[in-house]
Write a protein that holds these residues in place. Structure first.
Motif, PDB file in Angstrom:
ATOM      1  N   TYR A 177       1.473   1.055  10.933  1.00  0.00           N
ATOM      2  CA  TYR A 177       1.661   2.284  10.167  1.00  0.00           C
ATOM      3  C   TYR A 177       3.053   2.322   9.546  1.00  0.00           C
ATOM      4  O   TYR A 177       3.950   1.583   9.924  1.00  0.00           O
ATOM      5  CB  TYR A 177       1.450   3.516  11.056  1.00  0.00           C
ATOM      6  N   TRP A 178       3.174   3.231   8.586  1.00  0.00           N
ATOM      7  CA  TRP A 178       4.464   3.609   8.029  1.00  0.00           C
ATOM      8  C   TRP A 178       4.479   5.121   8.025  1.00  0.00           C
ATOM      9  O   TRP A 178       3.469   5.771   7.689  1.00  0.00           O
ATOM     10  CB  TRP A 178       4.619   3.106   6.596  1.00  0.00           C
ATOM     11  N   SER A 179       5.594   5.726   8.419  1.00  0.00           N
ATOM     12  CA  SER A 179       5.747   7.177   8.290  1.00  0.00           C
ATOM     13  C   SER A 179       7.122   7.460   7.710  1.00  0.00           C
ATOM     14  O   SER A 179       8.068   6.689   7.918  1.00  0.00           O
ATOM     15  CB  SER A 179       5.561   7.898   9.629  1.00  0.00           C
ATOM     16  N   TYR A 233       8.382   1.763   9.477  1.00  0.00           N
ATOM     17  CA  TYR A 233       7.240   0.928   9.855  1.00  0.00           C
ATOM     18  C   TYR A 233       7.166   0.777  11.366  1.00  0.00           C
ATOM     19  O   TYR A 233       8.195   0.730  12.042  1.00  0.00           O
ATOM     20  CB  TYR A 233       7.348  -0.453   9.197  1.00  0.00           C
ATOM     21  N   GLY A 234       5.947   0.693  11.883  1.00  0.00           N
ATOM     22  CA  GLY A 234       5.766   0.522  13.316  1.00  0.00           C
ATOM     23  C   GLY A 234       4.370   0.029  13.638  1.00  0.00           C
ATOM     24  O   GLY A 234       3.528  -0.156  12.753  1.00  0.00           O
ATOM     25  N   GLU A 235       4.159  -0.175  14.914  1.00  0.00           N
ATOM     26  CA  GLU A 235       2.854  -0.634  15.386  1.00  0.00           C
ATOM     27  C   GLU A 235       2.503   0.144  16.644  1.00  0.00           C
ATOM     28  O   GLU A 235       3.334   0.286  17.541  1.00  0.00           O
ATOM     29  CB  GLU A 235       2.882  -2.128  15.684  1.00  0.00           C
ATOM     30  N   LEU A 236       1.285   0.655  16.715  1.00  0.00           N
ATOM     31  CA  LEU A 236       0.821   1.380  17.882  1.00  0.00           C
ATOM     32  C   LEU A 236       0.390   0.396  18.960  1.00  0.00           C
ATOM     33  O   LEU A 236      -0.172  -0.659  18.666  1.00  0.00           O
ATOM     34  CB  LEU A 236      -0.363   2.281  17.513  1.00  0.00           C
ATOM     35  N   GLU A 237       0.664   0.739  20.204  1.00  0.00           N
ATOM     36  CA  GLU A 237       0.215  -0.074  21.330  1.00  0.00           C
ATOM     37  C   GLU A 237      -1.281   0.151  21.525  1.00  0.00           C
ATOM     38  O   GLU A 237      -1.765   1.274  21.394  1.00  0.00           O
ATOM     39  CB  GLU A 237       0.953   0.333  22.605  1.00  0.00           C
ATOM     40  N   PRO A 238      -2.023  -0.896  21.863  1.00  0.00           N
ATOM     41  CA  PRO A 238      -3.450  -0.701  22.128  1.00  0.00           C
ATOM     42  C   PRO A 238      -3.652   0.162  23.376  1.00  0.00           C
ATOM     43  O   PRO A 238      -2.868   0.089  24.321  1.00  0.00           O
ATOM     44  CB  PRO A 238      -3.989  -2.108  22.340  1.00  0.00           C
ATOM     45  N   LEU A 239      -4.676   0.998  23.349  1.00  0.00           N
ATOM     46  CA  LEU A 239      -4.981   1.821  24.507  1.00  0.00           C
ATOM     47  C   LEU A 239      -5.614   0.962  25.588  1.00  0.00           C
ATOM     48  O   LEU A 239      -6.396   0.066  25.306  1.00  0.00           O
ATOM     49  CB  LEU A 239      -5.961   2.937  24.113  1.00  0.00           C
ATOM     50  N   ALA A 246       0.830  -1.206   0.000  1.00  0.00           N
ATOM     51  CA  ALA A 246       0.000   0.000   0.000  1.00  0.00           C
ATOM     52  C   ALA A 246       0.864   1.256   0.000  1.00  0.00           C
ATOM     53  O   ALA A 246       0.566   2.224  -0.708  1.00  0.00           O
ATOM     54  CB  ALA A 246      -0.936  -0.004   1.199  1.00  0.00           C
ATOM     55  N   VAL A 247       1.950   1.243   0.775  1.00  0.00           N
ATOM     56  CA  VAL A 247       2.869   2.390   0.801  1.00  0.00           C
ATOM     57  C   VAL A 247       3.459   2.611  -0.583  1.00  0.00           C
ATOM     58  O   VAL A 247       3.492   3.739  -1.092  1.00  0.00           O
ATOM     59  CB  VAL A 247       3.984   2.186   1.854  1.00  0.00           C
ATOM     60  N   THR A 248       3.900   1.552  -1.218  1.00  0.00           N
ATOM     61  CA  THR A 248       4.478   1.652  -2.565  1.00  0.00           C
ATOM     62  C   THR A 248       3.451   2.212  -3.544  1.00  0.00           C
ATOM     63  O   THR A 248       3.763   3.120  -4.330  1.00  0.00           O
ATOM     64  CB  THR A 248       4.969   0.271  -3.043  1.00  0.00           C
ATOM     65  N   TYR A 249       2.237   1.695  -3.507  1.00  0.00           N
ATOM     66  CA  TYR A 249       1.189   2.158  -4.423  1.00  0.00           C
ATOM     67  C   TYR A 249       0.851   3.631  -4.174  1.00  0.00           C
ATOM     68  O   TYR A 249       0.813   4.435  -5.112  1.00  0.00           O
ATOM     69  CB  TYR A 249      -0.075   1.312  -4.268  1.00  0.00           C
ATOM     70  N   LEU A 250       0.596   3.988  -2.918  1.00  0.00           N
ATOM     71  CA  LEU A 250       0.191   5.359  -2.603  1.00  0.00           C
ATOM     72  C   LEU A 250       1.299   6.358  -2.889  1.00  0.00           C
ATOM     73  O   LEU A 250       1.031   7.467  -3.366  1.00  0.00           O
ATOM     74  CB  LEU A 250      -0.250   5.455  -1.137  1.00  0.00           C
ATOM     75  N   ASP A 251       2.548   5.967  -2.631  1.00  0.00           N
ATOM     76  CA  ASP A 251       3.670   6.856  -2.913  1.00  0.00           C
ATOM     77  C   ASP A 251       3.808   7.124  -4.405  1.00  0.00           C
ATOM     78  O   ASP A 251       4.212   8.212  -4.816  1.00  0.00           O
ATOM     79  CB  ASP A 251       4.961   6.253  -2.349  1.00  0.00           C
ATOM     80  N   GLY A 252       3.460   6.167  -5.230  1.00  0.00           N
ATOM     81  CA  GLY A 252       3.494   6.372  -6.674  1.00  0.00           C
ATOM     82  C   GLY A 252       2.285   7.127  -7.200  1.00  0.00           C
ATOM     83  O   GLY A 252       2.345   7.799  -8.224  1.00  0.00           O
ATOM     84  N   ARG A 253       1.175   7.033  -6.487  1.00  0.00           N
ATOM     85  CA  ARG A 253      -0.088   7.640  -6.945  1.00  0.00           C
ATOM     86  C   ARG A 253      -0.246   9.089  -6.500  1.00  0.00           C
ATOM     87  O   ARG A 253      -0.824   9.906  -7.186  1.00  0.00           O
ATOM     88  CB  ARG A 253      -1.245   6.803  -6.393  1.00  0.00           C
ATOM     89  N   PHE A 254       0.278   9.435  -5.331  1.00  0.00           N
ATOM     90  CA  PHE A 254       0.135  10.779  -4.767  1.00  0.00           C
ATOM     91  C   PHE A 254       1.510  11.355  -4.450  1.00  0.00           C
ATOM     92  O   PHE A 254       2.438  10.623  -4.124  1.00  0.00           O
ATOM     93  CB  PHE A 254      -0.703  10.738  -3.478  1.00  0.00           C
ATOM     94  N   GLU A 255       1.614  12.664  -4.496  1.00  0.00           N
ATOM     95  CA  GLU A 255       2.883  13.334  -4.210  1.00  0.00           C
ATOM     96  C   GLU A 255       3.086  13.479  -2.709  1.00  0.00           C
ATOM     97  O   GLU A 255       2.162  13.812  -1.980  1.00  0.00           O
ATOM     98  CB  GLU A 255       2.905  14.725  -4.851  1.00  0.00           C
TER      99      GLU A 255
END
Length: 81
Positions: free
Chosen positions: A46-48, A53-59, A26-35
């Motif tokens: 998530y990826w930022s 890449y990372g993972e959020l801890e559950p609240l 998804a990151v590869t696709y979106l990075d190619g589709r949007f600036e």
């Protein structure tokens, strides 16, 4: 089908519903589709651009103690103040 939330450097973005199975694809696709894509999220994963890449801890959700008869312990405490 999965949905991915994404953000760009100019604070634009959105949600994409697609047949892309992995966050990495998804990151590869979106990075190619949007600036200037700077963040992509799917669930707690998530990826930022700054962190990679990372993972959020559950609240943690507060639970009612057995001595508190209120079904809404946090709200009840706020009302008592």
């Amino acid at each position: 089908m999965k949905s991915y939330l994404f953000t760009t450097a100019n604070n634009r973005g959105g949600v994409i519903l697609c047949n892309i199975d992995t966050l990495e694809d998804a990151v590869t696709y979106l990075d190619g589709r949007f600036e200037q894509v700077v963040r992509v999220e799917q669930g707690r994963h998530y990826w930022s651009k700054g962190e990679g890449y990372g993972e959020l801890e559950p609240l943690s959700v507060p639970t009612a103690s057995s001595s508190d008869p209120s079904p809404y312990p946090v709200s009840a405490q706020l009302l008592d103040q």
